[in-house]
Design a protein around this motif. Structure first.
Motif, PDB file in Angstrom:
ATOM      1  N   ARG A  82      -8.988  -0.057 -13.000  1.00  0.00           N
ATOM      2  CA  ARG A  82      -8.064   0.020 -11.852  1.00  0.00           C
ATOM      3  C   ARG A  82      -8.371   1.203 -10.927  1.00  0.00           C
ATOM      4  O   ARG A  82      -7.480   1.747 -10.277  1.00  0.00           O
ATOM      5  CB  ARG A  82      -6.608   0.087 -12.348  1.00  0.00           C
ATOM      6  N   LEU A  99       0.840  -1.203   0.000  1.00  0.00           N
ATOM      7  CA  LEU A  99       0.000   0.000   0.000  1.00  0.00           C
ATOM      8  C   LEU A  99       0.863   1.236   0.000  1.00  0.00           C
ATOM      9  O   LEU A  99       1.790   1.355   0.781  1.00  0.00           O
ATOM     10  CB  LEU A  99      -0.877  -0.017   1.256  1.00  0.00           C
ATOM     11  N   LYS A 139       0.708  -3.786  -8.133  1.00  0.00           N
ATOM     12  CA  LYS A 139      -0.153  -4.475  -7.169  1.00  0.00           C
ATOM     13  C   LYS A 139      -0.481  -3.594  -5.969  1.00  0.00           C
ATOM     14  O   LYS A 139      -1.276  -3.971  -5.113  1.00  0.00           O
ATOM     15  CB  LYS A 139       0.532  -5.754  -6.679  1.00  0.00           C
ATOM     16  N   THR A 140       0.135  -2.447  -5.912  1.00  0.00           N
ATOM     17  CA  THR A 140      -0.033  -1.602  -4.730  1.00  0.00           C
ATOM     18  C   THR A 140      -1.280  -0.742  -4.822  1.00  0.00           C
ATOM     19  O   THR A 140      -1.754  -0.416  -5.910  1.00  0.00           O
ATOM     20  CB  THR A 140       1.181  -0.685  -4.550  1.00  0.00           C
ATOM     21  N   ARG A 141      -1.813  -0.391  -3.657  1.00  0.00           N
ATOM     22  CA  ARG A 141      -2.939   0.535  -3.567  1.00  0.00           C
ATOM     23  C   ARG A 141      -2.419   1.869  -3.076  1.00  0.00           C
ATOM     24  O   ARG A 141      -1.621   1.922  -2.137  1.00  0.00           O
ATOM     25  CB  ARG A 141      -3.998  -0.009  -2.607  1.00  0.00           C
ATOM     26  N   ASN A 142      -2.834   2.934  -3.720  1.00  0.00           N
ATOM     27  CA  ASN A 142      -2.315   4.264  -3.421  1.00  0.00           C
ATOM     28  C   ASN A 142      -3.413   5.140  -2.832  1.00  0.00           C
ATOM     29  O   ASN A 142      -4.522   5.185  -3.375  1.00  0.00           O
ATOM     30  CB  ASN A 142      -1.782   4.910  -4.697  1.00  0.00           C
ATOM     31  N   VAL A 143      -3.087   5.806  -1.763  1.00  0.00           N
ATOM     32  CA  VAL A 143      -4.030   6.713  -1.109  1.00  0.00           C
ATOM     33  C   VAL A 143      -3.367   8.069  -0.960  1.00  0.00           C
ATOM     34  O   VAL A 143      -2.242   8.162  -0.475  1.00  0.00           O
ATOM     35  CB  VAL A 143      -4.447   6.192   0.279  1.00  0.00           C
ATOM     36  N   ASP A 193      -7.040   6.406  -4.311  1.00  0.00           N
ATOM     37  CA  ASP A 193      -8.055   7.198  -3.614  1.00  0.00           C
ATOM     38  C   ASP A 193      -7.438   8.531  -3.237  1.00  0.00           C
ATOM     39  O   ASP A 193      -6.367   8.574  -2.624  1.00  0.00           O
ATOM     40  CB  ASP A 193      -8.531   6.489  -2.347  1.00  0.00           C
ATOM     41  N   ASP A 247      -9.679   1.209  -8.086  1.00  0.00           N
ATOM     42  CA  ASP A 247      -9.416   0.891  -6.690  1.00  0.00           C
ATOM     43  C   ASP A 247      -7.980   1.141  -6.281  1.00  0.00           C
ATOM     44  O   ASP A 247      -7.654   1.074  -5.092  1.00  0.00           O
ATOM     45  CB  ASP A 247      -9.764  -0.572  -6.404  1.00  0.00           C
ATOM     46  N   TYR A 248      -7.111   1.406  -7.253  1.00  0.00           N
ATOM     47  CA  TYR A 248      -5.699   1.562  -6.923  1.00  0.00           C
ATOM     48  C   TYR A 248      -5.317   3.003  -6.587  1.00  0.00           C
ATOM     49  O   TYR A 248      -4.152   3.295  -6.366  1.00  0.00           O
ATOM     50  CB  TYR A 248      -4.832   1.032  -8.061  1.00  0.00           C
TER      51      TYR A 248
END
Length: 762
Positions: free
Chosen positions: A398, A2, A357-361, A403, A400-401
């Motif tokens: 994509r 993340l 594969k990472t999620r970015n916020v 926010d 969801d990757y």
């Protein structure tokens, strides 16, 4: 993996000078009826404040213009009633009363026409922050492919057609600005693109409680609409997920421009540190980057730096950074986002396999304004392109990757710019308007979803004492809240011949409670023992384990009537506990979980390293949890005396009449005991009989680690009813002794073989 990006921009000057004759404009012309004002010398303006439920008219500030005249000088400043938006576009039903304006305390009642089902709130109340309570009321007939998206108060909608591909457009009533999406489209998965619009007056803001609710409670988009048993309006939590061992990249970007001011920049740093401590308290291994910016950015910690893995080092560097390190005080928000983009590019080059594969916020705190560097949207677009996020064949790819949460903070917020930067996702809120900086701290704490972290040891819900004293707390609510503050405490009730004996204990695993051996008889019937943990009462005990070397009669030849050496016991519950916010395990030293808590990582960590960290001072800050009859649990702060300070404990124990014939007091107070209490330099809280078996705890960076078990004391500190004696009446030799956990670890390991993963040298 993340990525977590934090940009903090706090744009309200905090300190106001005393009014004096140097003000070029006449202050007597800007007084406000019903409120107060302060002069901001740096901005050459007055700032107004009004009581709760009021707002300053014609605006929050008034500048001194050229010619020594005030902005809008001919309009008298006055505190007016806060108003909530009028529901002009309510469809397929009625609401009452139909007024042209609604002020704080007004209540709306909604009713749907025949054939329509009411969704949302049937009753809504106008709140002090200019918002309606509850959720948007919708009268639904289920006639469209998508559900009716509703018409929030203050908005108008241009269409009532909800087939695939249909779009609805929203506009705000005069004088209001929009957060959320002004256009939404019905998609093939029966959901609407974008997010629900919210039309706001300039004085409308979000409270910390609302931010927590809006951020975490979102419309479930994953449940199958075709499932007849599914509630289509059920809500689920959607927070930043924290899972044990999950890697993260955390980018922290602080705005140090002129409009921030030194005091608010300092507060922003403190809030950021709170967030770092919160995230790093979990069993995670994030990599941090810290960037501060004004006209230019300064990289305080780079993502590629060795110390980026160490939150303590990051916090230290962030603490040392000063507002005045930026000389040119412009506001280049795009430049800050560009620095994030550059770090992401570098990370992709170094780790192409895991990058996508990472999620970015991104969490951006700003008033929405920028005065140099160009449009920040350009840089956000580059970040989305890098992450391969966007429309493909009519489908958002994509999404969801990434926010982007935008917290608008301060007076004069540019709502449109704030809204433009925030993500727009169905059933979610990504843009918030805050009226004070404390809301930021509370919101950050609420942005962490601990659902997957309940079995992490030593966690609790950090609740300030002032919060526990809230007048609106019912006794039951207060009790529930306190349980979350001490979720690892167990209450043990032993009933013999109708008489109850009370001891405490601590949850160390899903089916084991650690406590003191002296609480029980040697041939104790486990059927007589019940355990209360969290909101669960009367749990049954499967087995009882006493340390094999606990022999209270074993030192009578040394004139010790009762020895408390090895005063350790474990209760095995019949059924395993399910961990939750009210029921969690405490950290036990020299386990893998406590290594995470102590920020010691690696396969070769030694138990002695844990001991050195926890007992590094001669006076070690610690705590125990006390509970007097008919009262709630309370934290009691004490100090553990180590080294030379411990010698004074031995001398105080020597003063007891019971030990007058004991040749060597160390036969009674062996090296197994930790000493606390005393009256010098401060009078410390004391334990009572019902506290026996409870944990002696050291708090380390918001994690709670048990280092002792409450065993015995030099004097009786309680009256016959079990109430603690006032500390001012304690004798100087009042001491408490607790069995040290470290010498007992090998025995704990021999009994508790599941849940706890021990270091190799235990």
């Amino acid at each position: 993996m993340l990525h977590f990006v934090l940009l903090s921009q706090v744009l309200v000057s905090a300190a106001f000078p005393t009014l004096d004759d140097t003000v070029p404009c006449d202050l007597s012309k800007v007084t406000i009826s019903g409120g107060n004002y302060n002069f901001n010398e740096e901005d050459n303006a007055v700032e107004y404040s009004c009581p709760s439920g009021k707002y300053p008219y014609p605006g929050p500030t008034r500048k001194c213009l050229k010619g020594n005249v005030w902005e809008k000088q001919n309009i008298k400043a006055v505190c007016k009633d806060v108003r909530c938006p009028v529901p002009m576009g309510f469809e397929n039903g009625e609401y009452d009363p139909k007024n042209t304006t609604y002020i704080v305390g007004d209540v709306l009642q909604f009713e749907c026409w025949g054939g329509f089902e009411l969704r949302g709130s049937k009753q809504r109340t106008c709140k002090e922050n200019g918002k309606w309570s509850g959720k948007t009321t919708i009268c639904e007939d289920y006639g469209g492919f998508c559900l009716n998206p509703g018409v929030p108060p203050g908005t108008s909608k241009d269409s009532s057609s909800y087939s695939i591909g249909d779009k609805v457009k929203y506009t705000c009533n005069s004088g209001l600005s929009m957060l959320g999406s002004n256009e939404r489209e019905c998609t093939e998965d029966k959901s609407w693109t974008g997010s629900e619009p919210s039309c706001r007056a300039w004085y409308t803001y979000d409270t910390a409680e609302e931010v927590a609710d809006m951020f975490s409670s979102t419309l479930s988009a994953t449940a199958e609409v075709a499932d007849p048993d599914r509630n289509p309006f059920a809500f689920e939590k959607r927070k930043i997920k924290i899972k044990k061992g999950d890697p993260m990249n955390i980018f922290i970007i602080l705005d140090a421009s002129k409009s921030v001011g030194a005091e608010h920049f300092k507060t922003a740093k403190e809030s950021t540190i709170t967030l770092i401590e919160k995230i790093s308290s979990f069993d995670t291994s994030p990599r941090y980057a810290v960037i501060s910016y004004a006209s230019k950015d300064i990289k305080i910690v780079r993502l590629s730096d060795d110390e980026s893995f160490d939150p303590a080092e990051v916090i230290e560097k962030l603490t040392d950074f000063k507002y005045d390190d930026h000389k040119d005080k412009g506001t280049n928000t795009r430049g800050a986002l560009k620095a994030v983009h550059e770090m992401l590019v570098l990370q992709e080059l170094r780790d192409q396999e895991n990058f996508m594969k990472t999620r970015n916020v991104i969490v951006l705190m700003t008033d929405g304004k920028h005065n140099m560097g160009g449009d920040p949207q350009v840089e956000l677009t580059r970040i989305k392109n890098l992450l391969d996020i966007g429309q493909k064949d009519g489908v958002l790819h994509r999404d969801d990757y990434l926010d982007v949460y935008v917290f608008g903070l301060g007076r004069g917020i540019d709502v449109n710019d704030v809204n433009d930067l925030a993500s727009k996702k169905n059933g979610e809120v990504h843009a918030y308007l805050l009226n004070k900086i404390d809301t930021m701290k509370n919101a950050f704490d609420s942005m962490i979803d601990e659902t997957d972290a309940m079995d992490m040891c030593g966690l609790n819900k950090d609740i300030p004492e002032k919060y526990l004293n809230r007048q609106d707390f019912t006794p039951q609510k207060l009790k529930e809240t306190i349980i979350e503050k001490f979720p690892w405490i167990a209450k043990i009730i032993i009933t013999r011949r109708g008489i109850q004996e009370i001891c405490k204990g601590s949850i160390v695993a899903k089916n084991f409670i650690l406590t003191a051996a002296h609480c029980f008889h040697f041939e104790e019937n486990v059927d007589l023992i019940n355990v209360d943990v969290g909101d669960k009462k009367g749990l049954k005990v499967k087995d009882f384990y006493r340390h094999p070397l606990y022999k209270p009669e074993g030192k009578q030849d040394k004139h010790i009537r009762k020895s408390f050496d090895y005063d350790f016991a474990l209760l095995e519950l019949k059924e395993k506990l399910e961990f939750s916010a009210t029921t969690r395990p405490i950290c036990i030293p020299c386990t893998k979980s406590s290594s995470w808590a102590l920020r010691k990582k690696g396969e070769d960590i030694k138990c002695k390293e844990h001991e050195d960290i926890l007992f590094k001072e001669e006076l070690v800050k610690a705590l125990f949890v006390a509970e007097e009859p008919n009262k709630n649990m309370e934290q009691k702060d004490v100090t553990i005396k180590m080294g030379a300070a411990r010698d004074n404990c031995l001398q105080d124990a020597r003063k007891l009449k019971e030990f007058e014939n004991v040749t060597d007091i160390r036969d009674m107070v062996t090296d197994q005991f930790l000493c606390a209490g005393g009256t010098k330099p401060l009078v410390e809280p004391v334990t009572c009989k019902g506290d026996s078996g409870g944990p002696l705890i050291i708090e380390y960076k918001k994690r709670y680690i048990q280092v002792g078990v409450i065993s015995w004391g030099t004097v009786n500190h309680c009256d016959k009813r079990g109430n603690r004696i006032t500390t001012t009446t304690l004798p100087n030799h009042a001491r408490d002794f607790h069995i040290n956990v470290f010498p007992m670890l090998s025995w704990i390991k021999s009994v508790v073989k599941e849940d706890l993963v021990y270091l190799k040298d235990v």
